[in-house]
Design a protein around this motif. Structure first.
Motif, PDB file in Angstrom:
ATOM      1  N   MET A 130      -8.490 -33.151  15.226  1.00  0.00           N
ATOM      2  CA  MET A 130      -8.428 -34.608  15.308  1.00  0.00           C
ATOM      3  C   MET A 130      -7.051 -35.011  15.831  1.00  0.00           C
ATOM      4  SD  MET A 130      -9.820 -35.958  11.640  1.00  0.00           S
ATOM      5  CE  MET A 130     -11.534 -35.863  11.146  1.00  0.00           C
ATOM      6  N   GLN A 154      -6.570 -40.208  13.771  1.00  0.00           N
ATOM      7  CA  GLN A 154      -7.781 -39.946  12.995  1.00  0.00           C
ATOM      8  C   GLN A 154      -7.481 -39.096  11.768  1.00  0.00           C
ATOM      9  OE1 GLN A 154     -10.801 -41.082  14.099  1.00  0.00           O
ATOM     10  NE2 GLN A 154     -10.566 -41.430  16.284  1.00  0.00           N
ATOM     11  N   SER A 159      -7.900 -43.972  21.095  1.00  0.00           N
ATOM     12  CA  SER A 159      -8.617 -43.243  20.043  1.00  0.00           C
ATOM     13  C   SER A 159      -8.805 -41.796  20.467  1.00  0.00           C
ATOM     14  CB  SER A 159      -9.985 -43.878  19.779  1.00  0.00           C
ATOM     15  OG  SER A 159      -9.837 -45.194  19.275  1.00  0.00           O
TER      16      SER A 159
END
Length: 219
Positions: free
Chosen positions: A46, A50, A138
């Motif tokens: 990740m 995250q 993201s």
């Protein structure tokens, strides 16, 4: 068939996962939070945006998220000289180029770290582009980074190589097939369950089996 090979870097081409886990352990300790290293290891792959809420919770993220990521960087930087490329990494890049693939490294790492990996792999002449943490808001398992990687080279279709379930989930979220290596410590069942079409124990094993994967020669 895919025309672009999108390759994860940390844990896939370079052996960094345990350094990352240790750096996160030390970073969280700065905030009087002690997390089991095995739990941190399971989250490697990740991006930091995250990982922090995933392992420490949303309340910790809200109060300390950015500071924890800065602490991780400070803890990881001294470990960077220990990082080594996996056997076969450069040979894989060379082979994918020889097969006609456009090759993009899809990393959510800091630019300085990615530069170090490029030097370690001698990859600047072998790769058509690469990403860093600056390229997507993201990170994995969100698909953003993989889509940016494909856009950087105007690729028609990509196939991802990764080492974690998060890589495979990101590929599925980007409608991209995935091939995995077990260098991240995940099992065959976990990786296939997350979407990997094929799983190999090492890059050397992958090189021997390329023709049975999405990394067969592009049309």
């Amino acid at each position: 068939m895919p025309d672009t090979a999108v390759l994860d870097v940390d844990g896939t081409l370079v052996d960094t996962n345990y350094q990352h886990a240790l750096a996160w352990f030390r970073a969280f300790r700065r905030f009087d939070l002690t997390l089991p290293v095995w739990r941190l290891h399971r989250a490697i792959g990740m991006g930091g945006d995250q990982l922090v809420p995933a392992v420490a919770g949303q309340a910790f993220e809200a109060e300390h998220g950015d500071a924890a990521r800065q602490a991780w960087s400070e803890e990881f930087d001294p470990l960077l000289p220990e990082v080594q490329a996996f056997e076969g990494a450069q040979d894989l890049l060379t082979e994918l180029k020889a097969r006609g693939f456009t090759v993009v490294l899809a990393s959510s790492g800091q630019a300085a770290h990615v530069d170090a990996y490029l030097d370690l792999l001698d990859a600047r002449e072998l790769c058509d582009a690469w990403t860093t943490s600056e390229d997507a808001e993201s990170t994995k398992p969100a698909p953003d980074l993989l889509r940016v990687a494909l856009e950087k080279v105007s690729g028609r279709a990509g196939v991802l190589l990764g080492d974690s379930t998060w890589d495979c989930e990101a590929a599925a979220n980007a409608d991209m097939p995935a091939v995995a290596v077990r260098t991240g410590g995940f099992s065959v069942e976990e990786l296939t369950g997350a979407g990997a079409g094929a799983v190999f124990d090492s890059l050397r094993e992958l090189l021997d089996g390329l023709d049975g994967t999405e990394f067969a020669r592009p049309s």
